[in-house]
Design an enzyme around this catalytic site. Structure first.
Site, PDB file in Angstrom:
ATOM      1  CD  GLU A   1      -2.637  -1.242   2.563  1.00 43.57           C
ATOM      2  OE1 GLU A   1      -2.250  -0.522   3.521  1.00 43.57           O
ATOM      3  OE2 GLU A   1      -3.566  -2.057   2.668  1.00 43.57           O
TER       4      GLU A   1
ATOM      5  CB  CYS B   1      -1.533  34.539  14.049  1.00 44.49           C
ATOM      6  SG  CYS B   1      -1.147  35.688  15.378  1.00 44.49           S
ATOM      7  CD  GLU B   2      -0.188  29.142  16.177  1.00 47.95           C
ATOM      8  OE1 GLU B   2       0.769  28.866  16.929  1.00 47.95           O
ATOM      9  OE2 GLU B   2      -1.380  29.168  16.552  1.00 47.95           O
TER      10      GLU B   2
ATOM     11  CE1 TYR C   1      -0.607  10.680   4.528  1.00 46.49           C
ATOM     12  CE2 TYR C   1       1.557  10.511   3.508  1.00 46.49           C
ATOM     13  CZ  TYR C   1       0.428   9.904   4.026  1.00 46.49           C
ATOM     14  OH  TYR C   1       0.318   8.551   4.014  1.00 46.49           O
TER      15      TYR C   1
END
Length: 470
Positions: A314, A389-390, A419
């Site tokens: 997979e 805002c981080e 991802y």
């Protein structure tokens, strides 16, 4: 939560000889610069892509996805055939899923692995034969299981005794027979981030090796459930074959024990094969992975005097990860003095952790290049950051970029096919970007981007406020 290292540079990061070079294996094979220094992907200049579709923009090289799918299927098919067995390859849809990508991988002979009702709906909407679908998940709802049985998915991977009970009720009510696998934790601790390791004992997936025989007996006693094999998965973004080989050996031991009571035709060994995100990464070629893993199974079977089962795998990231490039526009640059007298250049782009959460989640490393021009400027240590805002809103933690990188430059981050879109969010109410496929010098949207209007349309309070004003 893992945080990226805050050291000025890393052992793996060195000053590049050419700050314009596109590292082979990290970028799609069809990526190159033209005479003006503009990066083209599958014949499409990134400047044209940005002008037509805006930034941020996810760009997928369709031919890269198809080529990787073909190579992977051939690698595992050839390796299994050498030992008298067959191999099926499922594309792990959680890496990136859209109806177009489902069609691509099906065209190339792969099946598709889904793990929610939503992913199942996308695969079915793409026209996938349900028999070519496998359904995963640690907490599949009654409704999801019912839908899977209704359409006739090829297999369901059982993850808990609760799920056995739910599925037993559904197949009895529908008068159906459902092929199933049992998810087993082999106990092999993959050399990857803790959040990406899925075969150690203290985590949410599957059954232990010790408990699996009792589960198998229960499944075999349940009318309508057909146990066709075991399933194992040791983690994601793994280089080398050692972990896969050890896990295979342990699962073959369980397989040998269970097949004494009834046939057990398939062994699914999962995926998790790593890719190159930076020039320092050296992933194992897929043909070597396939040969090594299949050989381990064959040796274990021979030692136990049992026939080789058919195999299933997979891969997801290994199929789509290197095919994706994210384009950003530079907004501001800011030199920041560091301890010891060094300086780091902060390069802010118009996306960030909402379109690529992996650096914040796992401390994942990426690389970057100016894609709209070449530069003769000296390389400087840089950190590419987003607009959220981080302080942890980091796209590329450490990279050397030209000293003259400036507002309006297009910055490209490769190996973003897996991802990034799947984990995208609307943090700070930033719309998610569109996804564009490129092939043969042409581009088309395969997932529409969002607008502010799209975000506001979901706000029930706004609708109530408008009704009050009528």
């Amino acid at each position: 939560m893992a945080s990226p290292s805050r050291t000025p540079a890393s052992d793996w990061l060195s000053v590049p000889h050419d700050v314009n070079a596109l590292a082979a294996g990290v970028w799609p094979a069809n990526a190159a610069r033209d005479a003006d220094g503009i990066v083209h992907i599958a014949g499409m200049p990134v400047t044209e892509l940005a002008a037509r579709f805006g930034t941020p923009l996810y760009v997928f090289d369709e031919e890269e996805v198809r080529t990787r799918a073909r190579r992977t299927l051939a690698a595992f098919g050839d390796a299994a055939a050498a030992h008298g067995a067959a191999a099926r390859v499922y594309y792990a849809g959680k890496a990136f899923l859209s109806t177009e990508v489902v069609r691509w991988v099906l065209d190339e002979g792969l099946s598709v692995d889904v793990c929610t009702g939503g992913e199942l709906a996308v695969a079915l909407a793409a026209g996938a034969d349900p028999k070519r679908l496998a359904f995963h998940g640690n907490n599949k709802s009654r409704a999801e299981l019912d839908r899977a049985v209704e359409v006739g998915v090829g297999s369901i991977v059982l993850d808990s005794l609760d799920e056995v009970d739910r599925l037993a009720e559904i197949v009895a009510r529908r008068g159906a027979t459902q092929p199933v696998f049992i998810r087993v934790n082999s106990g092999v601790h993959a050399e990857t981030h803790d959040f990406l390791a899925t075969a150690h004992e203290d985590q949410k997936f599957g059954f232990t090796l010790e408990s699996a025989p009792a589960v198998a007996a229960r499944v075999r006693e349940t009318p309508g459930l057909e146990l066709v094999g075991l399933h194992g998965h040791i983690g994601s973004q793994i280089f080398g074959t050692a972990g896969f080989r050890e896990s295979a050996a342990r699962l073959v031991g369980l397989h040998a024990r269970l097949r004494k009571d009834a046939d057990l035709p398939v062994l699914n060994l999962g995926g998790g094969f790593g890719i190159a995100y930076t020039s320092a990464d050296d992933p194992t070629p897929i043909a070597a992975l396939a040969a090594g893993i299949v050989e381990a199974v064959a040796n274990e079977c021979e030692a136990r005097g049992i026939p080789m089962p058919d195999l299933a795998f997979e891969p997801g990231r290994a199929i789509v990860g290197p095919a994706g490039v994210t384009l950003y526009e530079v907004g501001t640059t800011k030199p920041v003095a560091l301890d010891g007298g060094a300086t780091r250049l902060y390069v802010s782009v118009d996306g960030g952790m909402s379109d690529n959460a992996r650096p914040a989640l796992y401390g994942a490393q990426y690389s970057a290049r100016i894609a709209s021009r070449c530069s003769d400027a000296a390389p400087v240590l840089a950190r590419v950051v987003g607009k959220h805002c981080e302080s942890g809103d980091i796209v590329v933690d450490r990279e050397y970029l030209p000293a003259d990188v400036t507002r309006g430059d297009l910055l490209a981050v490769p190996a973003t096919g897996a991802y990034c879109f799947s984990l995208a969010s609307n943090y700070n109410y930033v719309p998610r970007p569109p996804v564009v496929a490129v092939r043969g010098g042409e581009a088309r949207v395969i997932v529409r981007g969002e607008s502010i209007d799209d975000l506001l349309a979901r706000d029930a309070g706004l609708a109530t406020s408008m009704e009050r004003n009528v």
